[in-house]
Design a protein around this motif. Sequence first.
Motif, PDB file in Angstrom:
ATOM      1  N   ASP A 157     -38.893  -0.343  -2.621  1.00  0.00           N
ATOM      2  CA  ASP A 157     -40.088  -1.051  -2.518  1.00  0.00           C
ATOM      3  C   ASP A 157     -40.053  -1.969  -1.294  1.00  0.00           C
ATOM      4  N   ASP A 158     -41.142  -1.919  -0.538  1.00  0.00           N
ATOM      5  CA  ASP A 158     -41.608  -2.490   0.808  1.00  0.00           C
ATOM      6  C   ASP A 158     -40.357  -2.508   1.880  1.00  0.00           C
ATOM      7  N   LEU A 205     -44.942   5.841   2.663  1.00  0.00           N
ATOM      8  CA  LEU A 205     -43.920   5.539   3.427  1.00  0.00           C
ATOM      9  C   LEU A 205     -44.117   4.629   4.614  1.00  0.00           C
ATOM     10  N   LEU A 206     -43.342   3.544   4.773  1.00  0.00           N
ATOM     11  CA  LEU A 206     -43.418   2.711   5.881  1.00  0.00           C
ATOM     12  C   LEU A 206     -43.202   3.379   7.313  1.00  0.00           C
ATOM     13  N   PRO A 207     -43.448   2.625   8.216  1.00  0.00           N
ATOM     14  CA  PRO A 207     -43.146   3.500   9.651  1.00  0.00           C
ATOM     15  C   PRO A 207     -41.803   3.415   9.605  1.00  0.00           C
ATOM     16  N   HIS A 208     -41.211   4.586  10.369  1.00  0.00           N
ATOM     17  CA  HIS A 208     -39.662   4.816  10.604  1.00  0.00           C
ATOM     18  C   HIS A 208     -38.815   4.822   9.431  1.00  0.00           C
ATOM     19  N   ALA A 209     -39.331   4.902   8.090  1.00  0.00           N
ATOM     20  CA  ALA A 209     -38.473   4.955   7.036  1.00  0.00           C
ATOM     21  C   ALA A 209     -37.606   6.187   6.877  1.00  0.00           C
ATOM     22  N   GLN A 217     -41.912  11.383  -5.306  1.00  0.00           N
ATOM     23  CA  GLN A 217     -42.903  11.545  -4.502  1.00  0.00           C
ATOM     24  C   GLN A 217     -42.603  11.380  -2.920  1.00  0.00           C
ATOM     25  N   SER A 218     -41.953  10.487  -2.795  1.00  0.00           N
ATOM     26  CA  SER A 218     -41.709  10.018  -1.473  1.00  0.00           C
ATOM     27  C   SER A 218     -40.921  11.030  -0.382  1.00  0.00           C
TER      28      SER A 218
END
Length: 231
Positions: free
Chosen positions: A12-13, A102-106, A136-137
């Motif tokens: 998360d985050d 998703l966060l950028p570059h994850a 889901q990711s």
Amino acid sequence: MRNLQTIAFDADDTLWHNERFFSLTQARFAELLADHAEPDHLSNRLLEAERRNIGHYGFGVKGFVLSMIETAVEVTEGRVPGTVIAELLSAGREMLDHPVELLPHAQEAVESVAQTHRVLLITKGDLLHQERKLAQSGLGDLFDGVEIVSDKTIATYQRIFGTVPGGAGASMMVGNSMKSDVRPAIEAGCWGVFVPHDLGWDLEHAEAPEHPRFKEVQDLSGLPSLVAEIG
């Protein structure tokens, strides 16, 4: 032998958005209780309830919703309308059902280090919700192991990294929480990498450690080069 053999990620985050949904729901909570408490006072009361309840409910959406309901009962002296309780329960279901972003570059960062290192996911929170988010990711197949834990402590990291090649000394924990991801991992013997996030939960705040195994990257695009530098 490489200095690093295992890279572990918080979820998360760190890999996907989470806190912003809590923030949006808390703003909705303030609107619902606007006739009974000022936003700052309500926020403080909710934080107190969350702090009290972590030991009972654990981390995650369900505990957050129960703490909102408890706070609503307290600030209204038991007169909170049933419609407000229903709204809070609905808000909780929306949080649980929200699509993973998703966060950028994850994805690129996990894919990169997974080519050369053992990769783990270590996250805390509600078991079913975390499993659903991971599914889901689209990142699930990249991890060699997944640990969903009730809390992240020194003992947690000692247990997890005690089972991997090279142990804690050859492991790295990457996350956005100084309190949960970085400090206890370093105290367990790992490298700790802080990835700052715009939003943070007050109960996760801690100061940066002064330690040679503490590192920071501005976002996950900087992780592969840091891993290569450590070796």
